[in-house]
Structures are given as structure tokens and as C-alpha cells.
Design a protein around this motif. Structure first.
Motif, PDB file in Angstrom:
ATOM      1  N   LEU A   1      23.851   5.669  61.837  1.00  0.00           N
ATOM      2  CA  LEU A   1      24.452   4.543  61.129  1.00  0.00           C
ATOM      3  C   LEU A   1      23.445   3.720  60.337  1.00  0.00           C
ATOM      4  O   LEU A   1      23.757   3.226  59.250  1.00  0.00           O
ATOM      5  N   ILE A   2      22.229   3.565  60.865  1.00  0.00           N
ATOM      6  CA  ILE A   2      21.275   2.685  60.185  1.00  0.00           C
ATOM      7  C   ILE A   2      20.643   3.330  58.956  1.00  0.00           C
ATOM      8  O   ILE A   2      19.945   2.649  58.194  1.00  0.00           O
ATOM      9  N   LYS A   3      20.879   4.631  58.753  1.00  0.00           N
ATOM     10  CA  LYS A   3      20.364   5.263  57.543  1.00  0.00           C
ATOM     11  C   LYS A   3      20.969   4.591  56.317  1.00  0.00           C
ATOM     12  O   LYS A   3      22.179   4.458  56.197  1.00  0.00           O
ATOM     13  N   GLY A   4      20.110   4.181  55.411  1.00  0.00           N
ATOM     14  CA  GLY A   4      20.560   3.473  54.226  1.00  0.00           C
ATOM     15  C   GLY A   4      20.501   1.975  54.380  1.00  0.00           C
ATOM     16  O   GLY A   4      20.563   1.235  53.388  1.00  0.00           O
ATOM     17  N   ASN A   5      20.366   1.493  55.606  1.00  0.00           N
ATOM     18  CA  ASN A   5      20.269   0.056  55.867  1.00  0.00           C
ATOM     19  C   ASN A   5      19.096  -0.264  56.794  1.00  0.00           C
ATOM     20  O   ASN A   5      19.103  -1.281  57.483  1.00  0.00           O
ATOM     21  N   THR A   6      18.107   0.634  56.805  1.00  0.00           N
ATOM     22  CA  THR A   6      16.957   0.446  57.689  1.00  0.00           C
ATOM     23  C   THR A   6      16.204  -0.834  57.370  1.00  0.00           C
ATOM     24  O   THR A   6      15.787  -1.570  58.278  1.00  0.00           O
ATOM     25  N   GLY A   7      16.007  -1.123  56.084  1.00  0.00           N
ATOM     26  CA  GLY A   7      15.278  -2.327  55.695  1.00  0.00           C
ATOM     27  C   GLY A   7      15.968  -3.590  56.164  1.00  0.00           C
ATOM     28  O   GLY A   7      15.318  -4.519  56.667  1.00  0.00           O
ATOM     29  N   LEU A   8      17.291  -3.637  56.027  1.00  0.00           N
ATOM     30  CA  LEU A   8      18.061  -4.797  56.477  1.00  0.00           C
ATOM     31  C   LEU A   8      17.953  -4.970  57.985  1.00  0.00           C
ATOM     32  O   LEU A   8      17.724  -6.084  58.484  1.00  0.00           O
ATOM     33  N   CYS A   9      18.088  -3.871  58.721  1.00  0.00           N
ATOM     34  CA  CYS A   9      17.985  -3.918  60.187  1.00  0.00           C
ATOM     35  C   CYS A   9      16.603  -4.382  60.621  1.00  0.00           C
ATOM     36  O   CYS A   9      16.466  -5.219  61.527  1.00  0.00           O
ATOM     37  N   ALA A  10      15.565  -3.849  59.974  1.00  0.00           N
ATOM     38  CA  ALA A  10      14.198  -4.210  60.339  1.00  0.00           C
ATOM     39  C   ALA A  10      13.923  -5.683  60.055  1.00  0.00           C
ATOM     40  O   ALA A  10      13.291  -6.376  60.860  1.00  0.00           O
ATOM     41  N   ALA A  11      14.404  -6.179  58.911  1.00  0.00           N
ATOM     42  CA  ALA A  11      14.184  -7.583  58.554  1.00  0.00           C
ATOM     43  C   ALA A  11      14.843  -8.512  59.570  1.00  0.00           C
ATOM     44  O   ALA A  11      14.230  -9.492  60.028  1.00  0.00           O
ATOM     45  N   ILE A  12      16.078  -8.208  59.933  1.00  0.00           N
ATOM     46  CA  ILE A  12      16.789  -9.028  60.916  1.00  0.00           C
ATOM     47  C   ILE A  12      16.093  -8.982  62.267  1.00  0.00           C
ATOM     48  O   ILE A  12      15.909 -10.008  62.937  1.00  0.00           O
ATOM     49  N   PHE A  13      15.649  -7.775  62.664  1.00  0.00           N
ATOM     50  CA  PHE A  13      14.986  -7.629  63.959  1.00  0.00           C
ATOM     51  C   PHE A  13      13.680  -8.426  64.006  1.00  0.00           C
ATOM     52  O   PHE A  13      13.407  -9.128  64.986  1.00  0.00           O
ATOM     53  N   VAL A  14      12.871  -8.330  62.962  1.00  0.00           N
ATOM     54  CA  VAL A  14      11.585  -9.029  62.928  1.00  0.00           C
ATOM     55  C   VAL A  14      11.795 -10.540  62.967  1.00  0.00           C
ATOM     56  O   VAL A  14      11.124 -11.258  63.730  1.00  0.00           O
ATOM     57  N   ILE A  15      12.734 -11.044  62.179  1.00  0.00           N
ATOM     58  CA  ILE A  15      12.991 -12.487  62.153  1.00  0.00           C
ATOM     59  C   ILE A  15      13.505 -12.973  63.502  1.00  0.00           C
ATOM     60  O   ILE A  15      13.077 -14.022  64.008  1.00  0.00           O
TER      61      ILE A  15
END
Length: 292
Positions: free
Chosen positions: A200-214
Motif C-alpha cells: 500500500l505504501i508504494k507511491g506514498n513512501t515520502g508522505l509516510c516517512a515525513a509523517i513518521f519522522v515528524i
């Protein structure tokens, strides 16, 4: 009332945060109940245990081991139960907001939660085992590398291992977080939920990573704020008020994190052109059954 999903796949970073804010404020009653009854006790126990461990660390070493074990084991089971139920309740609530036309209430959601908690428990345990194995593996790699190549681990060696470890940890973490949502909303758990999350996260990895880091930076800030203001040479009332204050802040962070993770699930489902309603048709039935 069901919330529209037509344009959810086009939500960016700020759109995601606004959507999460709108949902939590529009349905603040049920989210306040979830926070008060399920999330806040977990955070209170967390900060209370930190204070206890800090207290016992000042005593003789022979008593520390038994004290630490009792401190960790005693609250572990109730905290795990609350964590599973709070995650299930928050995710289920957001899903119902998006799909059902029935009024979503705390009582209805909590009656539906037992239908999914076993799947989530299995996924939780798998997540813990994976993170533990990765942490142990990173330590062993560093030690073996140092033993075989140099007498002592160099700064560069530690930095390389640490960079690889943190990169893998970040990616695996938001895969595991989304797997928790998958376990609540779909009939998948354990490795199957992890694989579905990875897809599912394919194509939205950057968004997931940004939310996780913040989210984790906020967690770190709250943790450090607690250590500075509520630990050390403070009065009993100062310690209690500090635990309550930082527990409330941590509870809000956890709630927002669960809401955001669920919205990301919908974004990813829409991105992959999967019919969201297929897996969530049972939510309406669960809510209707809970009223009987």
C-alpha cells in the motif's frame, strides 16, 4: 454522517494534516472519550514508570534488577490491552466516519472493537519481535565488524551501521504502523498485514516517512520536556502535575497519529485504485449489531 472520499488520494502533506484536524475537531466527543478512557492511562503509566526507574537508579545495584523487572512486567499486560483497544477504537472510528451513515458513538465503537483485537494483537507481537531482532542484529553487526576488522569500532564504522539501521528502522516502522491499521480494517494479520502494508505504501513512501519522522520528533520533544520539567529534584506535587501534563500532551500526539495513519491507509487504498468499501462494508453491520 459518511465523509467523502472522492479526492482523498490527492491529499498532500498539509492536506493530510488538515483532514486529520477537521476529523478530530468535528468528532471531538468520541475522540475525547477514546483519549480519556484508553490512551491517557497508557501515557500516565509510561511517565510514571520513567519516574520510578529514575528513583530506583539512585539506589544500590543489588535491588535495581528486581525493582526494574517488577516495574516493567506489572504494567505491561494492562498497557498492552489498552494500547490494542485504543488503536482499534481510533482506527475503527475514523473508518466509520468515512463509510457509515449511522451516528458514530463511543459505545457502538467499543462493542465492535472485540471483533478485531485478536488480529491486531498478533500484528503487534510480530512488530515487537521484528524490532527486537533488528536492534540485536545491529549491535551484533557492529561488534563483529569491530572484532574482525579492527580492535575497536571506529567512528565511521558505527556511523555507517547506525545510518543503515536508522534508514531501515524508519521504513519498517511506518510499514508496521500501517499494518496495524490493515489488521483492524481488513481480515489480515501478522506477515499478511505487513505485506499488504508494504504494498500500500508504494507511491506514498515520502508522505509516510515525513509523517513518521515528524511524529517521532514530537514524541522526542515531549519525552525531553518531561525529563527537564518533571524529573530530578522536584516536589511530589510537582512530579504528579508534570506526569499529568505531559501525559495529556502525549495522549493528543498518539490520538493524532492514529487518525493520520488511518487517513494514510485510505489515501494508499485510493492510490492503488482499491475499493475502500469492499473491506469496510462490515463496519456498518458491526455498528448496527452493537445497538441491539
Amino acid at each position: 454522517m459518511a465523509r467523502g472520499q472522492d479526492n482523498i488520494q490527492f491529499l498532500g502533506f498539509f492536506g493530510l494534516l488538515k483532514e486529520a484536524f477537521d476529523i478530530t475537531t468535528s468528532y471531538r466527543k468520541i475522540f475525547s472519550q477514546i483519549t480519556l478512557f484508553l490512551i491517557l492511562p497508557i501515557c500516565f503509566c509510561y511517565f510514571a514508570e520513567i519516574n520510578k526507574l529514575n528513583f530506583f537508579s539512585r539506589h544500590e545495584m543489588f535491588s535495581i534488577i528486581s525493582d526494574v523487572l517488577s516495574l516493567l512486567i506489572v504494567p505491561l499486560i494492562p498497557s498492552l490491552i489498552l494500547l490494542i483497544f485504543s488503536t482499534s477504537a481510533a482506527v475503527h472510528t475514523v473508518a466509520c466516519i468515512y463509510t457509515t451513515k449511522e451516528e458514530v458513538t463511543y459505545k457502538k465503537v467499543m462493542k465492535a472493537v472485540p471483533k478485531v483485537w485478536k488480529r491486531l494483537l498478533i500484528t503487534f507481537i510480530l512488530n515487537f519481535v521484528i524490532f527486537f531482532a533488528i536492534s540485536v542484529g545491529a549491535v551484533l553487526v557492529t561488534v563483529l565488524w569491530g572484532v574482525t576488522l579492527t580492535p575497536t569500532p571506529t567512528a565511521i564504522m558505527v556511523a555507517v551501521v547506525l545510518l543503515i539501521y536508522l534508514s531501515g528502522l524508519v521504513y519498517l516502522s511506518f510499514v508496521c504502523y500501517l499494518a496495524n491499521v490493515v489488521s483492524v480494517l481488513e481480515d489480515l494479520y501478522g506477515f499478511e498485514a505487513m505485506l499488504k502494508s508494504k504494498y500500500l505504501i508504494k507511491g506514498n513512501t515520502g508522505l509516510c516517512a515525513a509523517i513518521f519522522v515528524i511524529q517521532n520528533l514530537c514524541f522526542l520533544g515531549i519525552h525531553l520536556g518531561f525529563k527537564v520539567t518533571a524529573m530530578g529534584e522536584v516536589s511530589l506535587w510537582g512530579m504528579i502535575s508534570g506526569v499529568l501534563l505531559w501525559s495529556m500532551l502525549m495522549s493528543l500526539l498518539i490520538l493524532c497519529g492514529l487518525v493520520v495513519q488511518t487517513i494514510i491507509y485510505f489515501i494508499c487504498k485510493s492510490y492503488h485504485r482499491e475499493n475502500i468499501y469492499v473491506e469496510l462494508e462490515s463496519l456498518d453491520d458491526q455498528l448496527l449489531q452493537s445497538t441491539v
